[in-house]
Scaffold this motif. Structure first.
Motif, PDB file in Angstrom:
ATOM      1  N   GLU A  70       0.843  -1.204   0.000  1.00 41.39           N
ATOM      2  CA  GLU A  70       0.000   0.000   0.000  1.00 41.39           C
ATOM      3  C   GLU A  70       0.877   1.254   0.000  1.00 41.39           C
ATOM      4  O   GLU A  70       1.901   1.295   0.673  1.00 41.39           O
ATOM      5  N   ASP A  99      -5.362   2.683  -1.971  1.00 42.83           N
ATOM      6  CA  ASP A  99      -6.317   3.200  -0.988  1.00 42.83           C
ATOM      7  C   ASP A  99      -6.779   4.549  -1.531  1.00 42.83           C
ATOM      8  O   ASP A  99      -5.965   5.425  -1.835  1.00 42.83           O
ATOM      9  N   HIS A 138      -5.323   7.849  -0.382  1.00 40.28           N
ATOM     10  CA  HIS A 138      -3.880   8.026  -0.351  1.00 40.28           C
ATOM     11  C   HIS A 138      -3.323   8.677  -1.612  1.00 40.28           C
ATOM     12  O   HIS A 138      -2.377   8.174  -2.224  1.00 40.28           O
ATOM     13  N   HIS A 146      -8.534  -0.255  -0.967  1.00 36.86           N
ATOM     14  CA  HIS A 146      -9.134   0.230   0.278  1.00 36.86           C
ATOM     15  C   HIS A 146     -10.089   1.359  -0.089  1.00 36.86           C
ATOM     16  O   HIS A 146      -9.668   2.407  -0.563  1.00 36.86           O
ATOM     17  N   ASP A 179     -11.682   0.926   4.114  1.00 37.52           N
ATOM     18  CA  ASP A 179     -10.734   1.406   5.121  1.00 37.52           C
ATOM     19  C   ASP A 179     -11.249   2.766   5.576  1.00 37.52           C
ATOM     20  O   ASP A 179     -10.935   3.788   4.987  1.00 37.52           O
TER      21      ASP A 179
HETATM   22 ZN    ZN Z   1      -5.600   1.803   3.770  1.00 40.36          ZN
END
Ligand code: ZN
Ligand code: AOS
Ligand code: ZN
Ligand code: ZN
Length: 426
Positions: A217, A252, A255, A279, A325
């Motif tokens: 990740e 994610d 991010h 995520h 997430d």
């Molecule tokens: Zn995450």
């Protein structure tokens, strides 16, 4: 707290007429346009998203944390909560554990509980961003990237231990997210930090069972604010390639730096066969971890449009590990997760309505207006009756939030667990 089949049956009776009316209308319209409604509904029913164990309690911020009461405090209770989500939505058929927050004390009992609720163990997460009780070395200045070999070895060993735990539960992938980086210019040698990380990941990769995946990740900043070792998909992809065929990039949604074209990232990673997992969350500023679809639902749809394209056209890419997430500061975590699951299903359903052949033809003709019409035509369709149908077909409820409230789930959980509860994790 368990939601029974009878409860669901009685609840659905009340909404059935209204649902059928809406579904019949929509199905008629879609069929006229050439869509195979039954196949869309069955794809929706099959789609399962893992619930992260740490999202079942209130998250809080560095300024404080407000309990929602009745939060799960043991792994058993966390799995019970996922069971509630799954029985209502029939989309939450997996849980993602975080070690050491969720180390099982009795593996057989945990597996049995998860089995009885029809819940699988998806990707398992390691944690080298916090110092653990009794740990010899500290991660204050990084883990897999650390300049100290002893610290790197401790972090590698932790990941190998996590794989063993996951293996006993039936997990098939390890997700590594590192907080490693630096807060000030000059603090780190970028190349040394990256090289150390690569070597450490290779050592972890060597301990991966054959049928496992390593998901790497990335995240641009936080908790480090000047540099992060695995800052973006490029860094993640290089590291995955440096490990081997079983290593992949994990995206994610929170991010990315503002306005990043996430759908394009997703698309190209699939082309290269290197997108391993997801995520889901939503954000306005950074890693806000808000309810999926609450801020940028159109962006989510565009991402799903690429995912659907990839699932249909990129056999070189493996099946993806889907996970939410999120973090809940002011909502009941279970209600928040239900809303997230709904938003994911909705974006997926709309993406399934995009006529890929028509779109391809419009792209080839450089008919820009038509391309937009095709995407937005799908996006503007109210697909909720299809999602209701997918849930009904598999034993879920027509309207999960409404059912959750009318079954008094939170009140029941408070009765069982008390008001003064703190979930483990972040
Ligand atoms: Zn995450
Ligand atoms: C952190 O920002 C990441 O999103 C990770 O996935 C992390 O492991 C997770 O949020 C639990 O802390
Ligand atoms: Zn995050
Ligand atoms: Zn996040």
């Amino acid at each position: 707290m368990k939601v029974s089949k009878e409860q669901i049956f009685e609840y659905n009776k009340k909404g059935l007429e209204n649902h059928t009316e809406k579904l019949d209308f929509l199905a008629g319209q879609l069929t006229k346009k050439g869509h195979d409604v039954a196949s869309i509904v069955s794809k929706l029913s099959e789609f399962q998203v893992a619930i992260p164990s740490w999202a079942l309690g209130a998250g809080g911020t560095r300024f404080g944390r407000f309990s929602h009461f009745g939060e799960p405090s043991t792994l058993e209770q966390k799995i019970d909560d996922v069971g509630v989500l799954h029985s209502l939505t029939q989309t939450a058929g997996a849980v993602s554990l975080h070690i050491p927050w969720d180390v099982p004390s009795d593996y057989a009992a945990i597996k049995e509980k998860a089995d009885s609720l029809n819940i699988k163990f998806d990707a398992i997460n390691s944690n080298t961003f916090q110092d653990q009780k009794d740990a010899k070395e500290s991660y204050k200045f990084g883990s897999l990237s650390n300049t100290s070999q002893a610290i790197r070895e401790q972090a590698i060993q932790h990941n190998l231990d996590v794989i063993k735990i996951g293996d006993k539960l039936g997990s098939k992938s390890l997700t590594v997210w590192l907080a490693d980086g630096s807060c000030f210019p000059g603090q780190n040698n970028f190349q040394t930090a990256f090289q150390n990380t690569q070597n450490s990941l290779i050592d972890i990769y060597k301990g991966l069972p054959d049928d496992w995946k390593l998901l790497i990740e990335y995240k641009p900043f936080e908790p480090n604010f000047y540099s992060t070792v695995i800052q973006d998909w490029g860094a993640s992809l290089m590291l995955a390639n440096g490990c081997g065929d079983k290593a992949f990039t994990l995206v994610d949604l929170g991010h990315h730096l503002p306005n990043s074209n996430i759908e394009q990232i997703v698309s190209i990673l699939q082309l290269k066969g290197k997108l391993g997992g997801f995520h889901f969350n939503d954000s306005k500023y950074g890693d806000d971890d808000l309810t999926v679809g609450s801020i940028k639902p159109y962006a989510l749809f565009l991402i799903f449009n690429e995912l659907v394209y990839g699932m249909e056209n990129n056999p070189q890419n493996p099946d993806l590990a889907w996970m939410i997430d999120a973090s809940h500061n002011i909502k009941d975590p279970l209600e928040d997760l239900i809303q997230s699951l709904e938003a994911i299903q909705e974006a997926y359903a709309k993406a399934l309505l995009v006529d890929q052949n028509l779109l391809r033809a419009a792209q080839e003709a450089n008919d820009v207006v038509k391309c937009q019409e095709i995407l937005q035509g799908a996006y503007r369709t109210d697909v909720r009756p299809l999602i209701e149908k997918a849930r009904l077909n598999t034993g879920g409820v027509i309207s999960p939030i409404n059912a959750y409230r009318s079954f008094n789930v939170r009140e029941e959980l408070i009765k069982e667990r008390g008001r003064n509860t703190v979930a483990t994790g972040l």
